[in-house]
Structures are given as structure tokens and as C-alpha cells.
Motif scaffolding. Structure first.
Motif, PDB file in Angstrom:
ATOM      1  N   GLN A   1      51.108  53.303  79.736  1.00  0.00           N
ATOM      2  CA  GLN A   1      51.459  54.624  79.224  1.00  0.00           C
ATOM      3  C   GLN A   1      51.331  54.651  77.711  1.00  0.00           C
ATOM      4  N   ALA A   2      51.286  55.850  77.190  1.00  0.00           N
ATOM      5  CA  ALA A   2      51.146  56.029  75.753  1.00  0.00           C
ATOM      6  C   ALA A   2      52.423  55.568  75.049  1.00  0.00           C
ATOM      7  N   PRO A   3      52.280  54.999  73.868  1.00  0.00           N
ATOM      8  CA  PRO A   3      53.469  54.548  73.131  1.00  0.00           C
ATOM      9  C   PRO A   3      54.201  55.725  72.497  1.00  0.00           C
ATOM     10  N   VAL A   4      55.441  55.511  72.151  1.00  0.00           N
ATOM     11  CA  VAL A   4      56.206  56.502  71.395  1.00  0.00           C
ATOM     12  C   VAL A   4      55.656  56.507  69.972  1.00  0.00           C
ATOM     13  N   ILE A   5      55.414  57.712  69.441  1.00  0.00           N
ATOM     14  CA  ILE A   5      54.911  57.848  68.074  1.00  0.00           C
ATOM     15  C   ILE A   5      55.838  58.809  67.344  1.00  0.00           C
ATOM     16  N   LYS A   6      56.430  58.338  66.249  1.00  0.00           N
ATOM     17  CA  LYS A   6      57.363  59.161  65.485  1.00  0.00           C
ATOM     18  C   LYS A   6      56.671  59.686  64.238  1.00  0.00           C
ATOM     19  N   GLY A   7      56.687  60.991  64.099  1.00  0.00           N
ATOM     20  CA  GLY A   7      56.165  61.633  62.905  1.00  0.00           C
ATOM     21  C   GLY A   7      57.308  62.102  62.030  1.00  0.00           C
ATOM     22  N   GLU A   8      56.965  62.830  60.988  1.00  0.00           N
ATOM     23  CA  GLU A   8      57.981  63.358  60.083  1.00  0.00           C
ATOM     24  C   GLU A   8      58.869  64.387  60.784  1.00  0.00           C
TER      25      GLU A   8
ATOM     26  N   GLU B   1      50.400  68.040  62.318  1.00  0.00           N
ATOM     27  CA  GLU B   1      51.095  66.751  62.334  1.00  0.00           C
ATOM     28  C   GLU B   1      50.816  66.000  63.634  1.00  0.00           C
ATOM     29  N   ILE B   2      50.905  66.701  64.753  1.00  0.00           N
ATOM     30  CA  ILE B   2      50.666  66.078  66.060  1.00  0.00           C
ATOM     31  C   ILE B   2      49.237  65.540  66.127  1.00  0.00           C
ATOM     32  N   THR B   3      48.282  66.355  65.721  1.00  0.00           N
ATOM     33  CA  THR B   3      46.877  65.950  65.773  1.00  0.00           C
ATOM     34  C   THR B   3      46.630  64.738  64.876  1.00  0.00           C
ATOM     35  N   GLN B   4      47.207  64.730  63.699  1.00  0.00           N
ATOM     36  CA  GLN B   4      47.044  63.573  62.801  1.00  0.00           C
ATOM     37  C   GLN B   4      47.643  62.308  63.415  1.00  0.00           C
ATOM     38  N   LEU B   5      48.799  62.426  64.056  1.00  0.00           N
ATOM     39  CA  LEU B   5      49.421  61.260  64.699  1.00  0.00           C
ATOM     40  C   LEU B   5      48.547  60.727  65.842  1.00  0.00           C
TER      41      LEU B   5
ATOM     42  N   LEU C   1      45.290  61.178  66.220  1.00  0.00           N
ATOM     43  CA  LEU C   1      44.063  60.597  65.655  1.00  0.00           C
ATOM     44  C   LEU C   1      44.324  59.208  65.070  1.00  0.00           C
ATOM     45  N   GLN C   2      45.457  59.041  64.416  1.00  0.00           N
ATOM     46  CA  GLN C   2      45.803  57.721  63.883  1.00  0.00           C
ATOM     47  C   GLN C   2      45.867  56.703  65.017  1.00  0.00           C
ATOM     48  N   TYR C   3      46.499  57.064  66.111  1.00  0.00           N
ATOM     49  CA  TYR C   3      46.584  56.183  67.271  1.00  0.00           C
ATOM     50  C   TYR C   3      45.188  55.922  67.855  1.00  0.00           C
ATOM     51  N   ALA C   4      44.398  56.975  67.981  1.00  0.00           N
ATOM     52  CA  ALA C   4      43.059  56.856  68.581  1.00  0.00           C
ATOM     53  C   ALA C   4      42.164  55.918  67.779  1.00  0.00           C
ATOM     54  N   PHE C   5      42.172  56.073  66.472  1.00  0.00           N
ATOM     55  CA  PHE C   5      41.245  55.310  65.645  1.00  0.00           C
ATOM     56  C   PHE C   5      41.809  53.970  65.165  1.00  0.00           C
ATOM     57  N   GLU C   6      43.107  53.905  64.897  1.00  0.00           N
ATOM     58  CA  GLU C   6      43.675  52.672  64.355  1.00  0.00           C
ATOM     59  C   GLU C   6      44.197  51.730  65.434  1.00  0.00           C
ATOM     60  N   GLU C   7      44.658  52.256  66.550  1.00  0.00           N
ATOM     61  CA  GLU C   7      45.178  51.397  67.620  1.00  0.00           C
ATOM     62  C   GLU C   7      44.145  51.178  68.730  1.00  0.00           C
ATOM     63  N   LEU C   8      43.583  52.282  69.221  1.00  0.00           N
ATOM     64  CA  LEU C   8      42.593  52.157  70.302  1.00  0.00           C
ATOM     65  C   LEU C   8      41.207  51.788  69.781  1.00  0.00           C
ATOM     66  N   GLU C   9      41.000  51.978  68.478  1.00  0.00           N
ATOM     67  CA  GLU C   9      39.723  51.680  67.824  1.00  0.00           C
ATOM     68  C   GLU C   9      38.563  52.436  68.470  1.00  0.00           C
TER      69      GLU C   9
END
Length: 184
Positions: free
Chosen positions: A3-10, A109-113, A115-123
Motif C-alpha cells: 500500500q501507499a505510504p503515509v505522506i505528511k504535507g504542510e 500541495e497534494i500533487t507536489q507530494l 510527484l515527490q513520491y513518484a520521482f524520488e521514491e518510486l524513481e
């Protein structure tokens, strides 16, 4: 990954469903503008039911990479990535069903979070989406996050007796990282 991880934004928390989500979904009445932005038929709108609320929450739970969007302690929408591992890409979708929180920058904010997961974690190499051409608020959000319009599907969706156009947008890994470097 199960499952997707918990991601906390501002301002938002992207997380897995919890028991109170069904109740939160039911508290927000069906909104005509939202139905239109999703490509639904506003002439056939019906009130939310417990069964529909449970299906909504279960649809998030059943996807591999999907999140409930929590804002100020309550569910306001969902986001997901549908990954194609063979091509190292994903299709992105987000929906905020609570109109009381629209135009607060939460979609950005949601989209940026995500995208960060997509590109930095999932590569991933690429994230794309499709959006109805008349959904100007969403298009502005996606452009702000670095998505580029790459084409349209002319009059491909028949909505309430009128043919509407879809816009295809994407962001590549190098574009994401270039944008991130400029912000820092």
C-alpha cells in the motif's frame, strides 16, 4: 509494496482509509460543479448513500498506490498513481470532493507530494494525466506543478449531450528535478 505510504504535507495528510472516512464522505453533499469536473451527468445526480460512501472508501483501499486526503482532521478527497512498471511511468488522478476547501492551494500541495513520491521514491520516468479541457482550475494546478500539455483528444467525451475535449498532460523526471532545483 502492498500500500501507499503515509505522506505528511504542510496542510494535508495522504494516508490509508480509516473508519471515520465513510462518515466524512457522507457529510459533504453532492456538488454539481464537482460532478461536471469529473465528467459526470449533473442531470442524474442523486444524494449520497452509505453504500456509495463505503464503495468510495473501499476503492481507495483496494488500489495499490492510493491515498485518502485528510485536511483539518477529515477526509476531503483521494489521490492515486496507477503505475505501469514495464514503462516506468504512472497515471495520476486526484479529486477533492469537498468544495469548501477548493481554491486553497490544496490540489497543488497534494500533487507536489505525490510527484515527490513518484520521482524520488518510486524513481519513475514519467507521470501523466488527462483532464477535461473546461476544468481550468485543475489545469492551472497541474501546470504550476510542472505538468506540460502534450495533446488533446478532441470531443472524445460525451457529457450531457455535448462532446467535450480531454487534455493530456505529463511531467518527466528531469523536469521534476529541474523545477525542484529552481525552488531551492
Amino acid at each position: 509494496m502492498n500500500q501507499a505510504p503515509v505522506i505528511k504535507g504542510e496542510n494535508v495528510l495522504l494516508r490509508q482509509p480509516i473508519d471515520s472516512d465513510v462518515e466524512d464522505f457522507l457529510k459533504v453533499e453532492v456538488n454539481e460543479e464537482l460532478v461536471r469536473m469529473y465528467g459526470g451527468n449533473t442531470k442524474k445526480m442523486t444524494a449520497k448513500t452509505l453504500e456509495r460512501a463505503q464503495q468510495y472508501v473501499e476503492s481507495i483501499r483496494s488500489r495499490k498506490i492510493a491515498w485518502c486526503i485528510e485536511y483539518e482532521g477529515r477526509l476531503i478527497g483521494s489521490a492515486r498513481l496507477t503505475v505501469n512498471e514495464e514503462d516506468n511511468r504512472a497515471r495520476y488522478a486526484v479529486g477533492i470532493f469537498d468544495p469548501s476547501v477548493w481554491s486553497k492551494g490544496l490540489g497543488t500541495e497534494i500533487t507536489q507530494l505525490v510527484l515527490q513520491y513518484a520521482f524520488e521514491e518510486l524513481e519513475l520516468h514519467r507521470v501523466d494525466l488527462r483532464v477535461l479541457e473546461y476544468n481550468k482550475r485543475a489545469i492551472r494546478c497541474y501546470e504550476k506543478c510542472g505538468f506540460i500539455q502534450e495533446g488533446i483528444e478532441r470531443e472524445g467525451a460525451l457529457i450531457e449531450g455535448k462532446y467535450e475535449t480531454d487534455v493530456f498532460m505529463s511531467i518527466l523526471d528531469r523536469e521534476y528535478f529541474e523545477k525542484k532545483v529552481k525552488k531551492e
